[in-house]
Design a protein around this motif. Sequence first.
Motif, PDB file in Angstrom:
ATOM      1  N   LEU A   2      93.565 -36.608   5.841  1.00  0.00           N
ATOM      2  CA  LEU A   2      93.834 -35.400   5.072  1.00  0.00           C
ATOM      3  C   LEU A   2      94.837 -35.676   3.955  1.00  0.00           C
ATOM      4  O   LEU A   2      94.665 -35.199   2.817  1.00  0.00           O
ATOM      5  CB  LEU A   2      94.362 -34.297   5.994  1.00  0.00           C
ATOM      6  CG  LEU A   2      94.709 -32.967   5.319  1.00  0.00           C
ATOM      7  CD1 LEU A   2      93.477 -32.377   4.646  1.00  0.00           C
ATOM      8  CD2 LEU A   2      95.285 -31.996   6.339  1.00  0.00           C
ATOM      9  N   LYS A   3      95.869 -36.475   4.255  1.00  0.00           N
ATOM     10  CA  LYS A   3      96.861 -36.809   3.248  1.00  0.00           C
ATOM     11  C   LYS A   3      96.241 -37.595   2.107  1.00  0.00           C
ATOM     12  O   LYS A   3      96.537 -37.349   0.923  1.00  0.00           O
ATOM     13  CB  LYS A   3      97.999 -37.606   3.892  1.00  0.00           C
ATOM     14  CG  LYS A   3      99.150 -37.922   2.948  1.00  0.00           C
ATOM     15  CD  LYS A   3     100.265 -38.633   3.687  1.00  0.00           C
ATOM     16  CE  LYS A   3     101.423 -38.935   2.744  1.00  0.00           C
ATOM     17  NZ  LYS A   3     102.525 -39.652   3.449  1.00  0.00           N
ATOM     18  N   GLU A   4      95.366 -38.530   2.434  1.00  0.00           N
ATOM     19  CA  GLU A   4      94.707 -39.342   1.401  1.00  0.00           C
ATOM     20  C   GLU A   4      93.800 -38.468   0.539  1.00  0.00           C
ATOM     21  O   GLU A   4      93.734 -38.635  -0.687  1.00  0.00           O
ATOM     22  CB  GLU A   4      93.902 -40.462   2.061  1.00  0.00           C
ATOM     23  CG  GLU A   4      93.249 -41.403   1.067  1.00  0.00           C
ATOM     24  CD  GLU A   4      92.484 -42.527   1.762  1.00  0.00           C
ATOM     25  OE1 GLU A   4      91.720 -43.224   1.080  1.00  0.00           O
ATOM     26  OE2 GLU A   4      92.665 -42.675   2.990  1.00  0.00           O
ATOM     27  N   TRP A   5      93.112 -37.500   1.167  1.00  0.00           N
ATOM     28  CA  TRP A   5      92.235 -36.605   0.411  1.00  0.00           C
ATOM     29  C   TRP A   5      93.049 -35.750  -0.550  1.00  0.00           C
ATOM     30  O   TRP A   5      92.652 -35.560  -1.701  1.00  0.00           O
ATOM     31  CB  TRP A   5      91.460 -35.728   1.395  1.00  0.00           C
ATOM     32  CG  TRP A   5      90.611 -34.687   0.711  1.00  0.00           C
ATOM     33  CD1 TRP A   5      89.386 -34.867   0.128  1.00  0.00           C
ATOM     34  CD2 TRP A   5      90.950 -33.307   0.533  1.00  0.00           C
ATOM     35  NE1 TRP A   5      88.930 -33.680  -0.399  1.00  0.00           N
ATOM     36  CE2 TRP A   5      89.859 -32.703  -0.163  1.00  0.00           C
ATOM     37  CE3 TRP A   5      92.034 -32.527   0.903  1.00  0.00           C
ATOM     38  CZ2 TRP A   5      89.856 -31.360  -0.500  1.00  0.00           C
ATOM     39  CZ3 TRP A   5      92.028 -31.182   0.569  1.00  0.00           C
ATOM     40  CH2 TRP A   5      90.952 -30.610  -0.125  1.00  0.00           C
ATOM     41  N   ARG A   8      94.128 -37.946  -3.563  1.00  0.00           N
ATOM     42  CA  ARG A   8      93.061 -38.162  -4.545  1.00  0.00           C
ATOM     43  C   ARG A   8      92.777 -36.887  -5.326  1.00  0.00           C
ATOM     44  O   ARG A   8      92.522 -36.926  -6.532  1.00  0.00           O
ATOM     45  CB  ARG A   8      91.792 -38.656  -3.841  1.00  0.00           C
ATOM     46  CG  ARG A   8      91.897 -40.049  -3.248  1.00  0.00           C
ATOM     47  CD  ARG A   8      90.508 -40.611  -2.973  1.00  0.00           C
ATOM     48  NE  ARG A   8      89.762 -39.745  -2.062  1.00  0.00           N
ATOM     49  CZ  ARG A   8      89.730 -39.902  -0.741  1.00  0.00           C
ATOM     50  NH1 ARG A   8      90.408 -40.889  -0.177  1.00  0.00           N
ATOM     51  NH2 ARG A   8      89.014 -39.077   0.009  1.00  0.00           N
ATOM     52  N   ARG A   9      92.830 -35.752  -4.646  1.00  0.00           N
ATOM     53  CA  ARG A   9      92.586 -34.466  -5.313  1.00  0.00           C
ATOM     54  C   ARG A   9      93.663 -34.183  -6.357  1.00  0.00           C
ATOM     55  O   ARG A   9      93.372 -33.685  -7.455  1.00  0.00           O
ATOM     56  CB  ARG A   9      92.547 -33.362  -4.254  1.00  0.00           C
ATOM     57  CG  ARG A   9      92.148 -31.996  -4.784  1.00  0.00           C
ATOM     58  CD  ARG A   9      91.764 -31.106  -3.628  1.00  0.00           C
ATOM     59  NE  ARG A   9      91.454 -29.750  -4.086  1.00  0.00           N
ATOM     60  CZ  ARG A   9      92.206 -28.702  -3.833  1.00  0.00           C
ATOM     61  NH1 ARG A   9      93.318 -28.839  -3.135  1.00  0.00           N
ATOM     62  NH2 ARG A   9      91.865 -27.497  -4.254  1.00  0.00           N
ATOM     63  N   ALA A  10      94.922 -34.502  -6.021  1.00  0.00           N
ATOM     64  CA  ALA A  10      96.015 -34.284  -6.967  1.00  0.00           C
ATOM     65  C   ALA A  10      95.877 -35.186  -8.187  1.00  0.00           C
ATOM     66  O   ALA A  10      96.131 -34.756  -9.319  1.00  0.00           O
ATOM     67  CB  ALA A  10      97.365 -34.524  -6.277  1.00  0.00           C
ATOM     68  N   VAL A  11      95.476 -36.425  -7.969  1.00  0.00           N
ATOM     69  CA  VAL A  11      95.297 -37.353  -9.090  1.00  0.00           C
ATOM     70  C   VAL A  11      94.194 -36.853 -10.030  1.00  0.00           C
ATOM     71  O   VAL A  11      94.309 -36.947 -11.262  1.00  0.00           O
ATOM     72  CB  VAL A  11      94.975 -38.769  -8.576  1.00  0.00           C
ATOM     73  CG1 VAL A  11      94.565 -39.678  -9.728  1.00  0.00           C
ATOM     74  CG2 VAL A  11      96.184 -39.364  -7.851  1.00  0.00           C
TER      75      VAL A  11
END
Length: 217
Positions: A2-5, A8-11
Motif C-alpha cells: 500500500l505504501k509503494e502504491w 507511485r501515485r504521488a509521483v
Amino acid sequence: MLKEWRYRRAVRRVEPGDGRPLKRFRWWQMLTRALFRLRLTHDDGRQTVYAVDVRHQNQPDGYVRAHLYLDGRHHAESRVPAVFPVRGGTVEVGTSAFGLKRCHYVTAEGTEHQLVPDPASAEGRRARLGRAHPALSRCIGFLSSAVLAAGLVLLVLQLAEQVTRAPEGVARYVGTFTSPIDLPAWGNVAVGLVTAAASTERALRLRYSRLLDGGAG
C-alpha cells in the motif's frame, strides 16, 4: 504494498513548473505559508538549491498544493501529499490540519533529512528558538505533547459517556458510564483552543502523531 502504491501515485501527480521566480517570504504570511530549502552539492563543488513552498489554504481545485523551486525558479508542483523526484532522491511533503507534518529529503539509500525552514517563516522562528534556548524548547515541546494527551483522554471519556447513554447503545451489555470530568460548554471550547495551539506548535517542528495530532484535528 500500500505504501509503494501511494508513493507511485504521488509521483504521478507531479506537474511541471512554469519557471516563475520564487517570491520572498513576508512576515504576514507566517500563518498561511511554509517555505523550506534543500542545498545539494555536486561532485564538482557546485550547489543546487531546492525550495518547497506550501500555501496552507486550499487552492481553487480544493487541494493544498506544494511547489518545488530549483535555483529560484518554479520547477514542479503537486497537491499534497507530494513526492518530488530530485537529484539523488526525492523530496516528500505532507500536511495536517495545523501545518506541515513532513518536508524531508529522502536519498536513494533511504536516509532522511528534514529541509531547512526559511528564517522568516514561523517554522524558521521556532527552529531559532530551539537553537538559542534548547531547554525552553524542550519544555514547550513536552507541554504540547502533554496538552494533546490530556485532550485525548477527555475526548475518550466524553465519547464513552455518550455511547453508553444512547437509547440503543451498549449500556445493556456493559452498563452506563459517567465521565469523572464534566466540563461546561466554555471549558470544552477552551480545551479545543489549547489543543489546537499545541498541535500548531508541534507542526512548526514537523512533529506529527496520528493518535495525538490526528485526534486534535
